[in-house]
Design a protein around this motif. Structure first.
Motif, PDB file in Angstrom:
ATOM      1  N   ALA A   1      21.801   5.019  27.320  1.00  0.00           N
ATOM      2  CA  ALA A   1      22.306   4.760  28.672  1.00  0.00           C
ATOM      3  C   ALA A   1      21.650   5.702  29.675  1.00  0.00           C
ATOM      4  O   ALA A   1      21.316   5.301  30.805  1.00  0.00           O
ATOM      5  CB  ALA A   1      23.821   4.920  28.703  1.00  0.00           C
ATOM      6  N   GLY A   2      21.447   6.950  29.287  1.00  0.00           N
ATOM      7  CA  GLY A   2      20.764   7.893  30.167  1.00  0.00           C
ATOM      8  C   GLY A   2      19.327   7.483  30.405  1.00  0.00           C
ATOM      9  O   GLY A   2      18.805   7.581  31.530  1.00  0.00           O
ATOM     10  N   MET A   3      18.653   7.023  29.363  1.00  0.00           N
ATOM     11  CA  MET A   3      17.277   6.545  29.516  1.00  0.00           C
ATOM     12  C   MET A   3      17.217   5.338  30.439  1.00  0.00           C
ATOM     13  O   MET A   3      16.328   5.223  31.290  1.00  0.00           O
ATOM     14  CB  MET A   3      16.699   6.190  28.143  1.00  0.00           C
ATOM     15  CG  MET A   3      16.484   7.370  27.217  1.00  0.00           C
ATOM     16  SD  MET A   3      15.831   6.825  25.606  1.00  0.00           S
ATOM     17  CE  MET A   3      15.508   8.404  24.817  1.00  0.00           C
ATOM     18  N   THR A   4      18.187   4.432  30.283  1.00  0.00           N
ATOM     19  CA  THR A   4      18.227   3.238  31.126  1.00  0.00           C
ATOM     20  C   THR A   4      18.441   3.608  32.584  1.00  0.00           C
ATOM     21  O   THR A   4      17.812   3.038  33.486  1.00  0.00           O
ATOM     22  CB  THR A   4      19.331   2.281  30.647  1.00  0.00           C
ATOM     23  OG1 THR A   4      19.087   1.907  29.286  1.00  0.00           O
ATOM     24  CG2 THR A   4      19.385   1.031  31.502  1.00  0.00           C
ATOM     25  N   ALA A   5      19.313   4.580  32.830  1.00  0.00           N
ATOM     26  CA  ALA A   5      19.554   5.019  34.207  1.00  0.00           C
ATOM     27  C   ALA A   5      18.281   5.606  34.817  1.00  0.00           C
ATOM     28  O   ALA A   5      17.977   5.371  35.998  1.00  0.00           O
ATOM     29  CB  ALA A   5      20.686   6.048  34.226  1.00  0.00           C
ATOM     30  N   ARG A   6      17.527   6.363  34.016  1.00  0.00           N
ATOM     31  CA  ARG A   6      16.265   6.920  34.528  1.00  0.00           C
ATOM     32  C   ARG A   6      15.250   5.814  34.807  1.00  0.00           C
ATOM     33  O   ARG A   6      14.492   5.886  35.778  1.00  0.00           O
ATOM     34  CB  ARG A   6      15.698   7.945  33.534  1.00  0.00           C
ATOM     35  CG  ARG A   6      16.481   9.248  33.503  1.00  0.00           C
ATOM     36  CD  ARG A   6      15.772  10.315  32.709  1.00  0.00           C
ATOM     37  NE  ARG A   6      15.835  10.080  31.281  1.00  0.00           N
ATOM     38  CZ  ARG A   6      16.844  10.449  30.495  1.00  0.00           C
ATOM     39  NH1 ARG A   6      17.915  11.039  31.020  1.00  0.00           N
ATOM     40  NH2 ARG A   6      16.816  10.225  29.194  1.00  0.00           N
ATOM     41  N   LEU A   7      15.247   4.789  33.962  1.00  0.00           N
ATOM     42  CA  LEU A   7      14.360   3.653  34.196  1.00  0.00           C
ATOM     43  C   LEU A   7      14.713   2.947  35.500  1.00  0.00           C
ATOM     44  O   LEU A   7      13.825   2.632  36.316  1.00  0.00           O
ATOM     45  CB  LEU A   7      14.449   2.665  33.032  1.00  0.00           C
ATOM     46  CG  LEU A   7      13.747   1.318  33.235  1.00  0.00           C
ATOM     47  CD1 LEU A   7      12.243   1.508  33.398  1.00  0.00           C
ATOM     48  CD2 LEU A   7      14.058   0.384  32.076  1.00  0.00           C
TER      49      LEU A   7
END
Length: 458
Positions: free
Chosen positions: A278-284
């Motif tokens: 989820a953190g990676m998706t938010a950064r994307l």
């Protein structure tokens, strides 16, 4: 009040460039002890930087200062200003890291392990410092200042400081006590109470460690290897005299040993990989606004993150946090890993948090992709056949060194779960790179975008 804005703006280590800010005040955390009446007065001040944009926020920047009653022509390049100091009177003031006389005060304080008022000099390794050595300010460091003392020791002065334990010091302390062969031994560090909170976590201001004077920078060695390959029209990567694969294999072994030492001495834990994804998706999603070209790869990257989330739980431990070839040094005794501070732009709590070892591995593998692509960009050219040939050779060099590194890091083929984790961390790193390059080196943004495109089509 003294206007330090111009000095900060011109300093290469100041991280607030491009943002409106003002210095709301300064705080003196201590003065270094003198051994006699001669020489400068040396003190450490903190500049309180407040940002005036919508993001806002406050930073503390360390200013090690040398105060002289008269101007010093030899230090004209390091002048901060002239003012009437409440402790020292009317003075010409200089950035102390440029001043050998001032730096000698620091070295003597480390050797004596002085607790000079609020300043506390800690010692770790049983190493007698060479007090006769002269200091030299090292070039190239961006976020901090590094000063070498002869061939004996290297001091890193942290510029942007936050109350709490600096991961660079904490990790290097553990690895030094563990006898790791893959780090420059920690000799000591300097700390002081946090301003306004003497009972709270201290400010760790500087670190003293072994100086690897004859070491070669890993990034520069990799670039030299690529240039050798490009210069040989009819040879493959494994046939060129400057083949880097053996070094990549040794480096994989060194990183694995450091990770094992950190887990043994600091332990580990478990994290929900759905939260990591989820953190990676938010950064994307944030990156899509900054790098429109990412849009065509969005679904592929989201797929990497979805597969990571589906794994459930994953192991975490203390890691380097910002590992790449530029954080490595090759010595006659093998590879050394440096700068365990993590990404300086991140909050201290985030940099100290346990993370996956695959974040470190991904950072190193991205370096193996960057090295040949950067050489390509530097060489330029418009001939289509030549460009295609360099592209082929770049992929060959990257694949060879990635496999060499992974073969010794893992010691076996990666499991399906490990490969899913590594791919997700590679994508997360490449998304970060795409944003960074867009903002700082637009000509290089093709490097991470091409990598993401290759993974998406694989």
């Amino acid at each position: 009040m003294i206007d330090l804005s111009s000095f900060l703006t011109a300093a290469r280590w100041f991280g607030g460039k491009g943002r409106p800010f003002h210095v709301s005040g300064t705080v003196r955390v201590g003065e270094l002890p003198r051994t006699g009446p001669d020489g400068p007065r040396v003190a450490i001040d903190l500049a309180v930087v407040e940002y005036d944009d919508a993001e806002g926020g406050t930073d503390l920047y360390q200013l090690p200062l040398a105060f002289y009653p008269e101007a010093q022509s030899r230090l004209a390049h390091a002048m901060v200003g002239t003012w009437v100091d409440p402790d020292f009177g009317e003075c010409a003031v200089y950035d102390a890291v440029h001043d050998r006389e001032a730096m000698a005060f620091w070295l003597r304080s480390f050797e004596a392990a002085d607790a000079a008022g609020p300043l506390v000099f800690h010692r770790v390794a049983e190493h007698e410092l060479d007090l006769s050595s002269h200091s030299t300010l090292m070039s190239g460091e961006q976020s901090n200042s590094s000063v070498a003392f002869g061939d004996d020791a290297l001091m890193k002065v942290y510029r942007r400081v936050t109350p709490g334990t600096n991961p660079d010091i904490a990790v290097l302390d553990v690895l030094t006590r563990a006898g790791s062969e893959h780090v420059a031994a920690l000799y000591g560090w300097l700390e002081a109470p946090s301003p306004g909170d003497p009972d709270g976590p201290p400010l760790q201001l500087a670190m003293l460690q072994q100086f690897l004077r004859t070491a070669s920078d890993g990034w520069e060695l990799a670039l030299a290897s690529v240039r050798n390959l490009f210069a040989e029209a009819d040879l493959h990567a494994d046939e060129v005299g400057g083949d880097f694969a053996a070094e990549s294999a040794r480096l994989g072994e060194a990183v694995a040993e450091v990770h094992r030492d950190l887990r043994t001495h600091l332990g580990g834990g478990v994290v929900d990989l759905a939260e990591v994804a989820a953190g990676m998706t938010a950064r994307l999603e944030a990156a899509l606004g900054a790098v429109p070209a990412l849009a065509e790869h969005e679904q592929a990257v989201r797929g990497f993150y979805e597969r990571l989330a589906a794994l459930g739980a994953g192991e975490v431990q203390r890691v380097h946090g910002d590992l790449h070839l530029g954080q490595t040094l090759r010595t006659v005794k093998g590879w050394k890993i440096v700068d365990f501070e993590g990404e300086p732009a991140k909050p201290l709590a985030e940099r100290s948090r346990p993370d996956s070892v695959w974040r470190d591995v991904a950072g190193m593998l991205r370096s193996f992709d960057y090295a040949p692509r950067v050489v390509e960009l530097m060489l330029g050219g418009e001939d289509a056949d030549e460009i295609a040939q360099r592209d082929f050779r770049s992929r060959e060099w990257t694949d060879r060194n990635v496999q060499a590194f992974l073969s010794t890091y893992a010691g076996r083929d990666l499991s399906e779960s490990e490969q899913v984790q590594l791919t997700a961390y590679l994508a997360d790193k490449a998304v970060y790179e795409a944003v960074y390059e867009t903002r700082n080196r637009p000509a290089w943004v093709s490097v991470p975008l091409q990598a993401i495109a290759r993974w998406g089509s694989a």
